[in-house]
Scaffold this motif. Sequence first.
Motif, PDB file in Angstrom:
ATOM      1  N   TYR A 261      -4.803  -2.299  -3.837  1.00 22.04           N
ATOM      2  CA  TYR A 261      -3.660  -1.209  -3.782  1.00 22.04           C
ATOM      3  C   TYR A 261      -2.519  -2.185  -4.000  1.00 22.04           C
ATOM      4  CZ  TYR A 261      -6.797   2.221  -1.797  1.00 22.04           C
ATOM      5  OH  TYR A 261      -7.826   3.280  -1.879  1.00 22.04           O
ATOM      6  N   ASN A 262      -2.240  -3.315  -3.474  1.00 24.61           N
ATOM      7  CA  ASN A 262      -1.030  -3.856  -3.424  1.00 24.61           C
ATOM      8  C   ASN A 262      -1.243  -5.457  -3.080  1.00 24.61           C
ATOM      9  OD1 ASN A 262      -0.658  -3.968  -0.648  1.00 24.61           O
ATOM     10  ND2 ASN A 262       0.279  -2.112  -0.823  1.00 24.61           N
TER      11      ASN A 262
ATOM     12  N   GLN B  62       0.925  -8.682  -1.312  1.00 18.17           N
ATOM     13  CA  GLN B  62       2.007  -9.239  -0.280  1.00 18.17           C
ATOM     14  C   GLN B  62       1.961 -10.660  -0.249  1.00 18.17           C
ATOM     15  OE1 GLN B  62       2.084  -6.288   2.805  1.00 18.17           O
ATOM     16  NE2 GLN B  62       4.401  -6.982   3.655  1.00 18.17           N
TER      17      GLN B  62
ATOM     18  N   PHE C  71       3.899 -13.655   2.056  1.00 19.04           N
ATOM     19  CA  PHE C  71       4.412 -13.637   3.380  1.00 19.04           C
ATOM     20  C   PHE C  71       4.967 -15.104   3.582  1.00 19.04           C
ATOM     21  CE2 PHE C  71       3.371  -9.698   5.625  1.00 19.04           C
ATOM     22  CZ  PHE C  71       2.103  -9.398   4.805  1.00 19.04           C
TER      23      PHE C  71
ATOM     24  N   LEU D 264       6.495  -7.392  -1.673  1.00 17.36           N
ATOM     25  CA  LEU D 264       5.330  -6.480  -1.893  1.00 17.36           C
ATOM     26  C   LEU D 264       5.137  -6.120  -3.100  1.00 17.36           C
ATOM     27  CD1 LEU D 264       2.993  -4.675  -0.649  1.00 17.36           C
ATOM     28  CD2 LEU D 264       4.781  -2.866  -0.474  1.00 17.36           C
TER      29      LEU D 264
ATOM     30  N   GLN E 100       3.154  -3.313  -5.631  1.00 19.67           N
ATOM     31  CA  GLN E 100       2.225  -2.231  -5.807  1.00 19.67           C
ATOM     32  C   GLN E 100       1.048  -2.717  -7.147  1.00 19.67           C
ATOM     33  OE1 GLN E 100       1.860  -0.531  -3.473  1.00 19.67           O
ATOM     34  NE2 GLN E 100       3.949  -0.476  -2.723  1.00 19.67           N
TER      35      GLN E 100
ATOM     36  N   LEU F 279       1.657 -17.392   2.566  1.00 13.32           N
ATOM     37  CA  LEU F 279       0.465 -16.907   2.167  1.00 13.32           C
ATOM     38  C   LEU F 279       0.515 -15.456   1.269  1.00 13.32           C
ATOM     39  CD1 LEU F 279       0.426 -17.127   6.161  1.00 13.32           C
ATOM     40  CD2 LEU F 279      -1.717 -17.729   4.817  1.00 13.32           C
TER      41      LEU F 279
ATOM     42  N   ARG G  80      -4.260  -6.097  -0.493  1.00 19.53           N
ATOM     43  CA  ARG G  80      -4.840  -4.921   0.351  1.00 19.53           C
ATOM     44  C   ARG G  80      -6.084  -4.484  -0.606  1.00 19.53           C
ATOM     45  NH1 ARG G  80      -3.536  -2.334   4.647  1.00 19.53           N
ATOM     46  NH2 ARG G  80      -1.516  -3.005   4.825  1.00 19.53           N
TER      47      ARG G  80
ATOM     48  N   ASN H 216     -12.934  -1.432   4.162  1.00 15.26           N
ATOM     49  CA  ASN H 216     -11.982  -1.171   5.094  1.00 15.26           C
ATOM     50  C   ASN H 216     -10.537  -0.894   4.703  1.00 15.26           C
ATOM     51  OD1 ASN H 216     -13.796  -0.465   7.026  1.00 15.26           O
ATOM     52  ND2 ASN H 216     -13.981  -2.678   7.631  1.00 15.26           N
ATOM     53  N   ARG H 217     -10.289  -1.150   3.361  1.00 13.52           N
ATOM     54  CA  ARG H 217      -8.834  -1.245   3.028  1.00 13.52           C
ATOM     55  C   ARG H 217      -7.944  -2.318   3.789  1.00 13.52           C
ATOM     56  NH1 ARG H 217      -8.160   5.031   3.506  1.00 13.52           N
ATOM     57  NH2 ARG H 217      -9.531   4.545   5.270  1.00 13.52           N
ATOM     58  N   LYS H 218      -8.519  -3.458   4.091  1.00 18.38           N
ATOM     59  CA  LYS H 218      -7.739  -4.350   5.125  1.00 18.38           C
ATOM     60  C   LYS H 218      -7.092  -5.247   4.080  1.00 18.38           C
ATOM     61  CE  LYS H 218     -11.813  -7.149   5.493  1.00 18.38           C
ATOM     62  NZ  LYS H 218     -13.152  -7.368   6.387  1.00 18.38           N
ATOM     63  N   LEU H 219      -6.086  -5.991   4.803  1.00 14.93           N
ATOM     64  CA  LEU H 219      -5.612  -7.140   3.890  1.00 14.93           C
ATOM     65  C   LEU H 219      -6.593  -8.431   4.084  1.00 14.93           C
ATOM     66  CD1 LEU H 219      -2.083  -7.142   5.403  1.00 14.93           C
ATOM     67  CD2 LEU H 219      -2.669  -6.621   3.070  1.00 14.93           C
TER      68      LEU H 219
ATOM     69  N   TRP I 280      -6.750 -12.502   2.830  1.00 14.74           N
ATOM     70  CA  TRP I 280      -5.650 -13.289   3.031  1.00 14.74           C
ATOM     71  C   TRP I 280      -6.302 -14.752   2.330  1.00 14.74           C
ATOM     72  CZ3 TRP I 280      -0.651 -12.876   5.275  1.00 14.74           C
ATOM     73  CH2 TRP I 280      -1.021 -11.647   6.054  1.00 14.74           C
ATOM     74  N   GLY I 281      -5.361 -15.575   1.569  1.00 11.69           N
ATOM     75  CA  GLY I 281      -5.454 -16.823   1.254  1.00 11.69           C
ATOM     76  C   GLY I 281      -5.382 -17.786   2.343  1.00 11.69           C
TER      77      GLY I 281
ATOM     78  N   TYR J  85      -5.004  -9.238  13.866  1.00  8.12           N
ATOM     79  CA  TYR J  85      -5.876 -10.246  12.895  1.00  8.12           C
ATOM     80  C   TYR J  85      -5.775 -11.381  13.773  1.00  8.12           C
ATOM     81  CZ  TYR J  85      -4.709  -7.557   8.802  1.00  8.12           C
ATOM     82  OH  TYR J  85      -4.556  -6.454   7.735  1.00  8.12           O
TER      83      TYR J  85
ATOM     84  N   PRO K 272      -5.176 -15.411   8.264  1.00 11.22           N
ATOM     85  CA  PRO K 272      -5.429 -14.359   9.315  1.00 11.22           C
ATOM     86  C   PRO K 272      -6.779 -13.721   8.889  1.00 11.22           C
ATOM     87  CG  PRO K 272      -3.228 -14.254   8.556  1.00 11.22           C
ATOM     88  CD  PRO K 272      -3.721 -15.253   7.528  1.00 11.22           C
TER      89      PRO K 272
ATOM     90  N   PHE L  28      -9.000 -10.205   9.722  1.00  9.99           N
ATOM     91  CA  PHE L  28      -8.963  -8.794  10.170  1.00  9.99           C
ATOM     92  C   PHE L  28      -9.950  -8.831  11.283  1.00  9.99           C
ATOM     93  CE2 PHE L  28      -7.964  -4.429   9.819  1.00  9.99           C
ATOM     94  CZ  PHE L  28      -9.192  -3.776   9.821  1.00  9.99           C
TER      95      PHE L  28
ATOM     96  N   GLY M  81     -11.097   1.058  11.107  1.00 16.01           N
ATOM     97  CA  GLY M  81     -11.529  -0.033  10.223  1.00 16.01           C
ATOM     98  C   GLY M  81     -11.805  -1.235  10.937  1.00 16.01           C
TER      99      GLY M  81
ATOM    100  N   LEU N  83      -1.385   3.538   1.783  1.00 12.80           N
ATOM    101  CA  LEU N  83      -1.901   2.363   1.588  1.00 12.80           C
ATOM    102  C   LEU N  83      -0.876   1.324   0.570  1.00 12.80           C
ATOM    103  CD1 LEU N  83      -5.482   3.234   1.054  1.00 12.80           C
ATOM    104  CD2 LEU N  83      -4.616   1.743   2.912  1.00 12.80           C
TER     105      LEU N  83
END
Lengths: 113, 113
Positions: free
Chosen positions: A31-32, A34, A36, A49, A51, A89, A93, A98-101, A103-104, B35, B43, B45, B56, B98
Amino acid sequence: KQEVTQIPAALSVPEGENLVLNCSFTDSAIYNLQWFRQDPGKGLTSLLLIQSSQREQTSGRLNASLDKSSGRSTLYIAASQPGDSATYLCAVRDAGNNRKLIWGLGTSLAVNP
Amino acid sequence: ETGVTQSPTHLIKTRGQQVTLRCSSQSGHNTVSWYQQALGQGPQFIFQYYREEENGRGNFPPRFSGLQFPNYSSELNVNALELDDSALYLCASSLVALDTEAFFGQGTRLTVV
């Protein structure tokens, strides 16, 4: 399964240099994305962010690009300063999962005066 | 300043004990995610809540549980603490859509001894 990789793991540069941090992801169904910043022992500060339909975003000296089809994003930092020293980082998404983030592991940046 | 507040900031617990971590989300945000970030890692989830319902969950055992309240604040509860639960626990708030940005609190540093 979505996986996010960041290269390099660590970077040390003199003040004033322009930098490129890389983030790659294995599944383009996102979805996108981000970016940080995290200072040692601290929480996460959102920088940019992007998209899934966008190609880039800019904020001050920061510019992030996204090439979803190739699974890549870059964070460009112009005219780096010692205050930029932190871990950067990226997180995607995920459209499934679960549409969760996801991460690297981050790039640890040190900008030396 | 993201408007996301976590408490406490630091906590030391003994193996086998139970802990409750708290998060106040940014005004207007109805979704809270938790997280776990181990030292040197990205992090991971744990779970996400939307309008008081878990919607989720990551790969964490049932002894990790949560709540979201009508004002969208949230709690993370961990029972039967293990040494490997020592980590920075991060809370993120966002809108359910999302494509919106996730904002993080400063985290709670949990040490299990």
